[in-house]
Write an enzyme that holds these catalytic residues in place. Sequence first.
Site, PDB file in Angstrom:
ATOM      1  N   ASP A  77       2.728  -8.950   1.962  1.00  0.00           N
ATOM      2  CA  ASP A  77       3.837  -8.663   1.056  1.00  0.00           C
ATOM      3  C   ASP A  77       5.156  -9.108   1.678  1.00  0.00           C
ATOM      4  O   ASP A  77       5.286  -9.138   2.912  1.00  0.00           O
ATOM      5  CB  ASP A  77       3.897  -7.171   0.744  1.00  0.00           C
ATOM      6  CG  ASP A  77       2.696  -6.711  -0.083  1.00  0.00           C
ATOM      7  OD1 ASP A  77       2.141  -7.541  -0.823  1.00  0.00           O
ATOM      8  OD2 ASP A  77       2.316  -5.527   0.027  1.00  0.00           O
ATOM      9  N   TYR A  81      -3.666  -3.372  11.488  1.00  0.00           N
ATOM     10  CA  TYR A  81      -2.287  -3.151  11.047  1.00  0.00           C
ATOM     11  C   TYR A  81      -1.679  -1.947  11.761  1.00  0.00           C
ATOM     12  O   TYR A  81      -2.383  -0.999  12.109  1.00  0.00           O
ATOM     13  CB  TYR A  81      -2.234  -2.848   9.544  1.00  0.00           C
ATOM     14  CG  TYR A  81      -2.717  -3.942   8.645  1.00  0.00           C
ATOM     15  CD1 TYR A  81      -1.825  -4.859   8.077  1.00  0.00           C
ATOM     16  CD2 TYR A  81      -4.069  -4.053   8.314  1.00  0.00           C
ATOM     17  CE1 TYR A  81      -2.268  -5.849   7.221  1.00  0.00           C
ATOM     18  CE2 TYR A  81      -4.512  -5.044   7.460  1.00  0.00           C
ATOM     19  CZ  TYR A  81      -3.612  -5.945   6.921  1.00  0.00           C
ATOM     20  OH  TYR A  81      -4.060  -6.925   6.068  1.00  0.00           O
ATOM     21  N   ASP A 108       4.894   1.336  -2.273  1.00  0.00           N
ATOM     22  CA  ASP A 108       5.777   1.156  -1.117  1.00  0.00           C
ATOM     23  C   ASP A 108       7.217   1.351  -1.581  1.00  0.00           C
ATOM     24  O   ASP A 108       7.470   1.731  -2.736  1.00  0.00           O
ATOM     25  CB  ASP A 108       5.554  -0.203  -0.440  1.00  0.00           C
ATOM     26  CG  ASP A 108       5.857  -1.387  -1.361  1.00  0.00           C
ATOM     27  OD1 ASP A 108       6.516  -1.187  -2.402  1.00  0.00           O
ATOM     28  OD2 ASP A 108       5.437  -2.508  -1.041  1.00  0.00           O
ATOM     29  N   ARG A 162      -1.402  -0.278   1.474  1.00  0.00           N
ATOM     30  CA  ARG A 162      -0.593   0.532   0.555  1.00  0.00           C
ATOM     31  C   ARG A 162      -1.453   1.549  -0.185  1.00  0.00           C
ATOM     32  O   ARG A 162      -1.060   2.702  -0.380  1.00  0.00           O
ATOM     33  CB  ARG A 162       0.097  -0.363  -0.467  1.00  0.00           C
ATOM     34  CG  ARG A 162       1.282  -1.139   0.051  1.00  0.00           C
ATOM     35  CD  ARG A 162       1.892  -1.983  -1.048  1.00  0.00           C
ATOM     36  NE  ARG A 162       1.068  -3.124  -1.411  1.00  0.00           N
ATOM     37  CZ  ARG A 162       0.932  -3.596  -2.647  1.00  0.00           C
ATOM     38  NH1 ARG A 162       1.528  -3.000  -3.658  1.00  0.00           N
ATOM     39  NH2 ARG A 162       0.195  -4.664  -2.880  1.00  0.00           N
TER      40      ARG A 162
END
Length: 291
Positions: free
Chosen positions: A38, A66, A80, A172
């Site tokens: 993103d 991550y 988000d 997310r």
Amino acid sequence: MNGVLNIFKNSGMSSFDVVRIVRKVACEKKVGHTGTLDPEAIGVLPVCLGKATKIIDYIMNDKKSYKVKFKLGVTTTTYDLEGEILSESDTSNITVEETLEAINKFKGTYNQVPPMYSALKKNGVRLYELARKGIEVEREGRPITIYDIKDIEINLPYISMEVTCSKGTYIRSLCYDIGEALKVGACMTDLRRTETSCFHERDSINIKDLTSENIHNYIISIEDALKFYPKLKVNEGFSKLLINGVRVMDRRLTNEKIDNNILYRVYDENDKFLGLGKRELNGFKIEKLLI
């Protein structure tokens, strides 16, 4: 120019922005990235050039890691901070023990529902295109695997942790799901991809530092980019058959043990890399020829 660049993407740019920059710096038309990040997310984004664009799907198949931070008590349209706030809840009654229990429940395989603001398609239309029109459609859960969640730091309402997961996982959505499990909601605030397959942040080149003068120093060969697949060397006389697309049933194909339905890096008797191959019930065959 054929090979893969281990790019570090910065915040405020799309994954396609990275591709466009690499295309210009490399003077190469065939360029593609291996898994969208993103715009506000940062981290490792392998970019394939030339003939290496043939292996994009094979690089994307491996695990990803991550570092993520999210906030309990807030839900948004995008899961988000980029989206509109949908709800806000009091988190003062949430304990650290409850939070840890909720997080750890997501280790393993579960059916994850992707966010509406994603590039997945429904009836040929990108979900984010529908979402921008205010249309929400039902999304089927997809099996994903959370291999590990570690280094969990809880400073309620904020939580930070490191996640290792399978291809297709939306971090997310994982944050959202944890918030749902705690009945207060959650949204992601920061995301950094530190690893994808054999590409690590420590070995990456920041996209802002890539130039036509130094790009050759960072090109990784197609063979090295696939090194996380096990190696298989075939015996003399079989490489030509494999190159020509023949499915080989002969047990003399190799002196090594072969497992069914496992992709191998295939080499001929002279240790020349041929491509990726797999054995199924009806024999061994090259799945992706790379010579």
